[in-house]
Design an enzyme around this catalytic site. Structure first.
Site, PDB file in Angstrom:
ATOM      1  CB  CYS A  45      20.304 -24.045  25.629  1.00  0.00           C
ATOM      2  SG  CYS A  45      19.073 -24.169  24.186  1.00  0.00           S
ATOM      3  CG  LEU A  46      18.428 -30.115  24.943  1.00  0.00           C
ATOM      4  CD1 LEU A  46      17.217 -30.939  24.714  1.00  0.00           C
ATOM      5  CD2 LEU A  46      19.755 -31.168  25.113  1.00  0.00           C
ATOM      6  CG  HIS A  91      15.608 -22.101  28.577  1.00  0.00           C
ATOM      7  ND1 HIS A  91      16.974 -22.045  28.709  1.00  0.00           N
ATOM      8  CD2 HIS A  91      15.549 -23.069  27.505  1.00  0.00           C
ATOM      9  CE1 HIS A  91      17.627 -22.517  27.748  1.00  0.00           C
ATOM     10  NE2 HIS A  91      16.671 -23.270  27.134  1.00  0.00           N
ATOM     11  CD  GLU A  92      12.345 -25.378  27.047  1.00  0.00           C
ATOM     12  OE1 GLU A  92      12.468 -25.099  25.998  1.00  0.00           O
ATOM     13  OE2 GLU A  92      13.421 -25.651  28.092  1.00  0.00           O
ATOM     14  CD  GLN A 122      15.388 -26.061  22.258  1.00  0.00           C
ATOM     15  OE1 GLN A 122      14.225 -26.360  22.841  1.00  0.00           O
ATOM     16  NE2 GLN A 122      16.664 -26.146  22.321  1.00  0.00           N
ATOM     17  CG  HIS A 146      14.093 -22.275  22.941  1.00  0.00           C
ATOM     18  ND1 HIS A 146      15.155 -22.139  22.201  1.00  0.00           N
ATOM     19  CD2 HIS A 146      14.512 -23.022  24.035  1.00  0.00           C
ATOM     20  CE1 HIS A 146      16.348 -22.600  23.036  1.00  0.00           C
ATOM     21  NE2 HIS A 146      15.752 -23.233  23.865  1.00  0.00           N
ATOM     22  N   GLY A 188      13.425 -29.586  29.105  1.00  0.00           N
ATOM     23  CA  GLY A 188      12.652 -28.925  28.455  1.00  0.00           C
ATOM     24  C   GLY A 188      12.999 -28.985  27.081  1.00  0.00           C
TER      25      GLY A 188
END
Ligand code: GNR
Ligand code: NI
Length: 167
Positions: free
Chosen positions: A91-92, A133-134, A51, A137, A46
């Protein structure tokens, strides 16, 4: 195709609350494709526009094994239901850190596609976790916010060390 630069915790820009998209069309479609490509390249399951320092309500998700089932969700709205589920998340924007997070295991999603067409579906398991999660963000929230202060401090130190080592 353009790969976008991913911000890393504790960059304060990750705390920005994203604004609703009001302009749909080919330009947004192009950005969504770049977001998706950046996610596949990372690789991740994702990626939220936040981000990549774009503060609009757009997320890309693909939890499939074959990386061939993308969802691009614009202005996503979630209805949470179901049992609580503990999943190891990464997480990226917090590279190399994996911790258990508790979320609901079922959601109803309504959103638009980049051309403005309405989308709605239900999701469970990893797809439901990833979409939650997205959406966090887009609110400026990170999975590390669910952890203890002690763990978060350790994570910040670990990332600072990694950054120095690769500088
Ligand atoms: O690639 C990712 N893996 C992941 C694993 C468990 C729960 C959530 C995620 S999302 C993450 C990519 C990312 O940072 N998205 O914002
Ligand atoms: Ni993330």
């Amino acid at each position: 195709m353009t790969l976008l630069n991913i911000l890393h915790y504790p960059d304060p820009r990750l705390r920005t609350k994203a604004k609703p998209v009001t302009k749909f069309g080919p330009e947004l479609q192009q950005f969504a494709e770049d977001l998706l490509e950046t996610m596949y390249d990372a690789p991740g399951i994702g990626l939220a526009a936040t981000q990549v320092d774009v503060h609009k309500r757009i997320i890309a998700v693909d939890v499939s094994e074959n990386r061939d089932s993308p969802h691009i969700l614009v202005n996503p709205e979630l209805t949470l239901s179901g049992e609580l589920l503990e999943t190891e998340e990464g997480c990226l924007s917090v590279p190399g850190v994996y911790e258990q997070v508790t979320r609901v295991d079922h959601i109803e999603v309504s959103a638009r596609d980049p051309l403005g067409e309405p989308i709605s579906f239900s999701a469970s398991g990893l797809l439901a976790v990833c979409i939650q999660h997205e959406c966090d963000h887009l609110e400026g929230k990170l999975f590390v916010d669910y952890l203890s202060n002690l763990k978060r401090t350790r994570i910040r130190k670990k990332l600072a060390k990694q950054r120095k080592a690769s500088a």
